[in-house]
Design a protein around this motif. Sequence first.
Motif, PDB file in Angstrom:
ATOM      1  N   ASN A   7       4.851   0.372  -7.973  1.00 30.78           N
ATOM      2  CA  ASN A   7       3.973  -0.628  -8.446  1.00 30.78           C
ATOM      3  C   ASN A   7       2.499  -0.150  -7.963  1.00 30.78           C
ATOM      4  OD1 ASN A   7       5.809  -2.492  -9.054  1.00 30.78           O
ATOM      5  ND2 ASN A   7       6.227  -3.317  -7.152  1.00 30.78           N
ATOM      6  N   TYR A   8       2.500   0.849  -7.353  1.00 31.79           N
ATOM      7  CA  TYR A   8       1.273   1.426  -6.929  1.00 31.79           C
ATOM      8  C   TYR A   8       0.763   2.444  -7.219  1.00 31.79           C
ATOM      9  CZ  TYR A   8       1.821  -2.534  -3.254  1.00 31.79           C
ATOM     10  OH  TYR A   8       2.067  -3.601  -2.702  1.00 31.79           O
ATOM     11  N   LEU A   9      -0.651   2.579  -7.602  1.00 37.55           N
ATOM     12  CA  LEU A   9      -1.259   4.022  -7.881  1.00 37.55           C
ATOM     13  C   LEU A   9      -0.976   4.838  -6.988  1.00 37.55           C
ATOM     14  CD1 LEU A   9      -4.485   2.534  -8.939  1.00 37.55           C
ATOM     15  CD2 LEU A   9      -2.829   3.449 -10.706  1.00 37.55           C
ATOM     16  N   SER A  10      -0.693   6.234  -7.586  1.00 36.07           N
ATOM     17  CA  SER A  10      -0.448   7.412  -6.588  1.00 36.07           C
ATOM     18  C   SER A  10      -1.659   8.101  -6.286  1.00 36.07           C
ATOM     19  CB  SER A  10       0.361   8.609  -7.239  1.00 36.07           C
ATOM     20  OG  SER A  10      -0.439   9.053  -8.455  1.00 36.07           O
ATOM     21  N   GLY A  11      -1.718   8.943  -5.214  1.00 34.89           N
ATOM     22  CA  GLY A  11      -3.187   9.374  -4.765  1.00 34.89           C
ATOM     23  C   GLY A  11      -3.651  10.283  -5.990  1.00 34.89           C
ATOM     24  N   GLU A  13      -3.753   9.831  -9.254  1.00 33.78           N
ATOM     25  CA  GLU A  13      -4.187   8.941 -10.106  1.00 33.78           C
ATOM     26  C   GLU A  13      -5.497   8.374  -9.644  1.00 33.78           C
ATOM     27  OE1 GLU A  13      -0.716   6.881 -12.669  1.00 33.78           O
ATOM     28  OE2 GLU A  13      -0.501   6.826 -10.371  1.00 33.78           O
ATOM     29  N   ILE A  14      -5.528   8.153  -8.419  1.00 35.47           N
ATOM     30  CA  ILE A  14      -6.786   7.255  -7.912  1.00 35.47           C
ATOM     31  C   ILE A  14      -7.853   8.498  -7.760  1.00 35.47           C
ATOM     32  CG2 ILE A  14      -7.762   6.530  -5.758  1.00 35.47           C
ATOM     33  CD1 ILE A  14      -4.911   5.293  -5.132  1.00 35.47           C
ATOM     34  N   ALA A  18     -11.508   8.033  -9.685  1.00 37.94           N
ATOM     35  CA  ALA A  18     -12.692   8.221  -9.001  1.00 37.94           C
ATOM     36  C   ALA A  18     -13.595   9.162  -9.553  1.00 37.94           C
ATOM     37  CB  ALA A  18     -12.388   8.348  -7.527  1.00 37.94           C
ATOM     38  N   GLU A  64     -12.011   0.885  -8.046  1.00 41.19           N
ATOM     39  CA  GLU A  64     -11.177   2.229  -7.628  1.00 41.19           C
ATOM     40  C   GLU A  64      -9.851   2.073  -8.423  1.00 41.19           C
ATOM     41  OE1 GLU A  64     -11.085   1.397  -3.675  1.00 41.19           O
ATOM     42  OE2 GLU A  64     -12.652   2.894  -3.159  1.00 41.19           O
ATOM     43  N   GLN A  65      -9.650   1.022  -8.832  1.00 43.11           N
ATOM     44  CA  GLN A  65      -8.277   0.684  -9.343  1.00 43.11           C
ATOM     45  C   GLN A  65      -8.339   1.179 -10.861  1.00 43.11           C
ATOM     46  OE1 GLN A  65      -6.246  -2.076  -7.306  1.00 43.11           O
ATOM     47  NE2 GLN A  65      -7.742  -2.050  -5.929  1.00 43.11           N
TER      48      GLN A  65
ATOM     49  N   ARG B 190       5.925  -7.897  -2.016  1.00 41.29           N
ATOM     50  CA  ARG B 190       4.543  -7.561  -2.297  1.00 41.29           C
ATOM     51  C   ARG B 190       3.771  -8.576  -1.360  1.00 41.29           C
ATOM     52  NH1 ARG B 190       2.864  -7.067  -8.406  1.00 41.29           N
ATOM     53  NH2 ARG B 190       4.456  -5.208  -9.116  1.00 41.29           N
TER      54      ARG B 190
ATOM     55  N   ARG C  25      -0.884  -1.499 -12.317  1.00 40.28           N
ATOM     56  CA  ARG C  25      -0.732  -1.002 -11.011  1.00 40.28           C
ATOM     57  C   ARG C  25      -1.862  -0.956 -10.182  1.00 40.28           C
ATOM     58  NH1 ARG C  25       0.980   4.006 -13.075  1.00 40.28           N
ATOM     59  NH2 ARG C  25       1.790   4.943 -11.322  1.00 40.28           N
ATOM     60  N   LEU C  26      -1.769  -1.635  -8.851  1.00 36.77           N
ATOM     61  CA  LEU C  26      -2.854  -1.747  -7.953  1.00 36.77           C
ATOM     62  C   LEU C  26      -2.912  -0.569  -7.019  1.00 36.77           C
ATOM     63  CD1 LEU C  26      -3.002  -5.433  -7.470  1.00 36.77           C
ATOM     64  CD2 LEU C  26      -4.451  -4.195  -8.856  1.00 36.77           C
ATOM     65  N   MET C  27      -3.711  -0.492  -6.024  1.00 40.97           N
ATOM     66  CA  MET C  27      -3.564   0.322  -4.926  1.00 40.97           C
ATOM     67  C   MET C  27      -2.793  -0.391  -3.684  1.00 40.97           C
ATOM     68  SD  MET C  27      -6.876   2.427  -3.839  1.00 40.97           S
ATOM     69  CE  MET C  27      -7.869   2.708  -5.486  1.00 40.97           C
ATOM     70  N   SER C  28      -1.875   0.205  -3.063  1.00 50.40           N
ATOM     71  CA  SER C  28      -1.312  -0.500  -1.951  1.00 50.40           C
ATOM     72  C   SER C  28      -2.254  -0.580  -0.920  1.00 50.40           C
ATOM     73  CB  SER C  28      -0.047   0.577  -1.764  1.00 50.40           C
ATOM     74  OG  SER C  28      -0.329   1.613  -0.919  1.00 50.40           O
ATOM     75  N   ARG C  31      -2.987   2.591   0.971  1.00 47.55           N
ATOM     76  CA  ARG C  31      -3.666   3.498   0.280  1.00 47.55           C
ATOM     77  C   ARG C  31      -5.193   3.048   0.385  1.00 47.55           C
ATOM     78  NH1 ARG C  31      -1.780   7.935  -2.258  1.00 47.55           N
ATOM     79  NH2 ARG C  31       0.157   7.253  -2.907  1.00 47.55           N
ATOM     80  N   ARG C  35      -7.858   5.259   1.582  1.00 47.27           N
ATOM     81  CA  ARG C  35      -8.954   5.874   0.664  1.00 47.27           C
ATOM     82  C   ARG C  35     -10.440   5.387   1.095  1.00 47.27           C
ATOM     83  NH1 ARG C  35     -10.325   8.425  -3.285  1.00 47.27           N
ATOM     84  NH2 ARG C  35     -11.918   7.678  -4.610  1.00 47.27           N
TER      85      ARG C  35
END
Lengths: 400, 363, 347
Positions: A7-11, A13-14, A18, A64-65, B190, C25-28, C31, C35
């Motif tokens: 569910n979360y972005l990977s490093g 991708e982030i 950016a 950032e997302q 979540r 998809r968001l950032m956890s 993270r 970040r």
Amino acid sequence: MAKENKNYLSGKEIRAIAKANAKEMKRLEAYKNRKAEEHEFLSQMKSSENILEIEDLHTFFYTEQGVVKAVNGVSYDVPKNAVVGVVGESGCGKSVTSMSVMRLIQGPTGQIVDGSIRFKAYDYKRDEKGNPIPNGADGYEMEEKVYDIAKMPIHEIHRIRGKQIAMIFQEPMTSLNPVFTIGEQLDEVTFIHTPGATKEMAKAKSEEMLRLVGIIPENVYGAFPHELSGGMRQRVMIAMALAAEPRLIIADEPTTALDVTIQAQILDLLQDIKNKIDGSILLITHDLGVIAEMADYVVVMYAGKVIEKGTVYEIFQDPKHPYTIGLQKSKPTMSLDDGTELYNIPGNVPNPINMPDHCYFKERCAKCTLKCSGDYPGMVQVSPTHFVACHLYDGVEDNG
Amino acid sequence: MADEKVLENVTPVYDDEALAAEYLEKRQQKIEEDFKKPFDPDCILEVRHLRKCFPLKKTITGKVTKELVAVDDVSFKLKAGETLGIVGESGCGKTTTGRAVLKLHQPTAGQIIFNGQDITNFDSKQMRSSRKEMQIIFQDPYSSLPPRSTVGGILSEPVEVHNIVPKDQVKDYVLDLMDKCGLRDYYYERYPHEFSGGQRQRICIARALSVNPKLVICDEPVSALDVSIQAQIINLLKKLQREMNLAYVFISHDLSVVKFISDKIGVMYLGSMMEFGSKEDIFKNPLHPYTKALFSAVPNPDPTQKTERIKLEGDIPSPANPPKGCRFHTRCPYAKEVCKHITPEYREYEPGHFAACHLLNEE
Amino acid sequence: MEELKNQQAAPEAADSEAPLDKNVRLMSPTRMVVRRFFRSKLSILGLVMVISLFLFSFLGPVIYTQWGEIQLDESGKTEYSIAETTYTVNGVEYTLRQTTEKYLKDNFLAPPSAEHILGTDNEGYDIFVRLMYGGRISLTVSFIAVFLITILGVVLGGVAGYFGGAVDNVIMRLSDVLMCLPGVPILLIISTILDASDIDAKYRIYLLMVYLTFISWTGTARLVRGQILSLREQEYMVAAEAMGYSTFRKIFKHLVPNVMPQLIVQMSLSLGSMILYEATLSYLNLGVKAPYAAWGTMINIISTNQDILQNHLNVWVPAGICIVIAVLGFNFVGDGLRDALDPKARR
């Protein structure tokens, strides 16, 4: 970090996001702060009836997302001496549009990416060097010019902000400076926008404005903001907006923070003022009732796009877009007799990142067809003033 | 003990002291009589002459020299499975009423009878077991969820604390509850910040219902939500009410929402109940001028109909410094001399239809 | 009729919402914090500084075993001194050059060489090795102090914030009084008492840090109290109250975890100031005493001999650099953490 959550972005991708953002933001920031001659941001109106024309406006936020396309190709006009109501749910971009008009989008994350905002201003005539030309008497020569606000460098924006376009905010509690009296804050507007104004002139003007919004100046002129109630503060905010005699007032949710009985007073006041001043009002709200009472034209927005626009009668009596219809049905009204269940639009407003290519409303729409999975629907004209962006009306062009 | 407090706090209403004393005595007698009445067995919640004051100024020794009367003499009854709507503008004491009923604020005076028990003077230990019977949903779905717990954690905590189901069934119970409230099972892991307002409000509802309450105080649950989401939440609340036979106290400033969801409605102004009755009574035959004005102030989403407004002049007076006599007289278009001095009596004019206004007594 | 159809269509439409919802998809949360922390170059620099100091102090002596902390270099040293005397006889100038060769047992004030990476000090101890041992002392002492300060601060601040009223008043007035005490003069007095009572030189610094803890918890307590006061007003705390949770659960499961971010920031910032305190004490000869090493004592050597201040920079400058690196490092990390953990500062 061993457990990767899908569910979360990977490093990776982030970092990619950016990098792309930084590049775009730098380019747009440079464009915003560039030096430009006046002719570079002068333009022509499409119709002389309009005071403001927004065309294909794109305002993005580089987060950032991912890129949030808060305003994604919005076009609407504000005719002279009219009230245009913009309605939509939170996050639909209605406020961002108005902030773009005022150029109040906070950089470097928020940027106007594309499009034009043409505004017919009444400004000083300028010589080649860009200085105002005196008219012999105690003023300057004035003329009508059309500025393209989206192309204006940010340091030129003082020509219109506050003077030509004024804004009334939602929070009357925080939009007045608590350490100055109401009088001082009102006088300041006159000092800023009228060259060579004296103290007496400013005070006279401020008192006139306070009377216009239904306040007895003697009680309020020397008072501090905290001594006033919410409704009074909102009246003062309106007086401040009027003091510079703007051609366009943007009222961003002016009554949302107020109680019903006070809201009724402020709406009456706005109606009254609309008739007294020579200008237009752009009213932004989520309350359909307020729109119905105040507006001449209505623009319905959803997820950064205009989905329907027309006169107030067309929108309320003959709504075309399933969203507009659903919105009106899902609001319980005073006249509604209780059914067992209220009509509701299922689902949630889509997250403005990673928007799909097809119609943004498709997932929540009860009437969607196969065609809806295709391209985003274009604007269809169903009457001379009524436009809708929905595949249901493709080919239903108005024939007169 | 409660009775003494009432006596101290009632404001003199007449300039003439003898008359004032007589009035006070009569009123006090009535309150005492009411307190002795047996509890209505049909009602899940009965509130009698509720009063809540907050201290504004204190001397060093702790003696209160000035206080804010947030709720003054509010009474109502609520049956199981029914909804009571409380409407009013800001500062009218509707939120305080809701919280005082839950004993989140200790009432200054009055009686709260919940489920056949007088809980007014319960201490916090006695309250703890009653807590699972009565729950609250807040207005702001952003600050009402702890930011550092997952949805699963938020929902299973109360279940575990109150031993609603055996430990090994907690997760199934919570997932079932989430399904009931329209939350997807993958939300379990979540965090609240990932959700929109509507989804968060569903989480709040699920949390409140996790302990199987009989009464839920809904404190402006839809005011912070968008119109389309509002409708979803209202429908969800109605559905859950039918399924679980819940009683709601639905607090809102939005008349149209209250009208839609409530069986009975109370209209409050500056801490006092102005009018109380069934929905039909209140909407078809409003008695109090404030109720009438409030209804006419709601903007009508139909541009062809222009409603004739009853204009209310001026602002709502500060609750710290309310007007003498009838609280509403400063803005009432029909105010008379008597309204400025005497607080009107809260009386039953039609069966089950109460109001407090001098004008009604004249006819 | 159409209404009815819509009603039925609703659940399916709600189902189709899932994919749209899922593809966003968001950032956890972790993270996001990581970040935001690493976005600032300064916090990365700070982290590097702190980590390298730790490795240097704790791992260094294990790897580099050539010299010990209190091991004198007894290899001996020959000191030459040349004296020139000029005098005039019958108009002719004579210079008499006299060379003295002196053999000493300890190799002191040796210049940097392969043998002694940073040379030796005035006693003959290896400076490089003593820097490592000094770091051990400084870092351990300040960690212990910060740990104690935090525990004391959380308990007292938490109690004051949660219960309020008279308890709050007493604790806060106590902290007012403590804040008025002049730190260094009292430290001097305590140090004299310690001298008189013949405490082992190794442990006096710990005793002094305990005293420091006693006067420095006020900042943390105020922070915790303020946080708890504002958190108590949050609706989720009211919800916890309405749920009938016990006071213990409310404080430790709901309040304290939400104060943690601010605490961590406060802790990393006070680590820097504790290192400074320790160095000051040692410099004033109140803390760690010879022959044990601390960065402060190593700088203190300059007060014994002016020649060292001028001509033997290798003796005292490295210790100064270490202090600067430690304090700056902790402050950078602290600032970075504050920006990363504080959602209000999000941009």
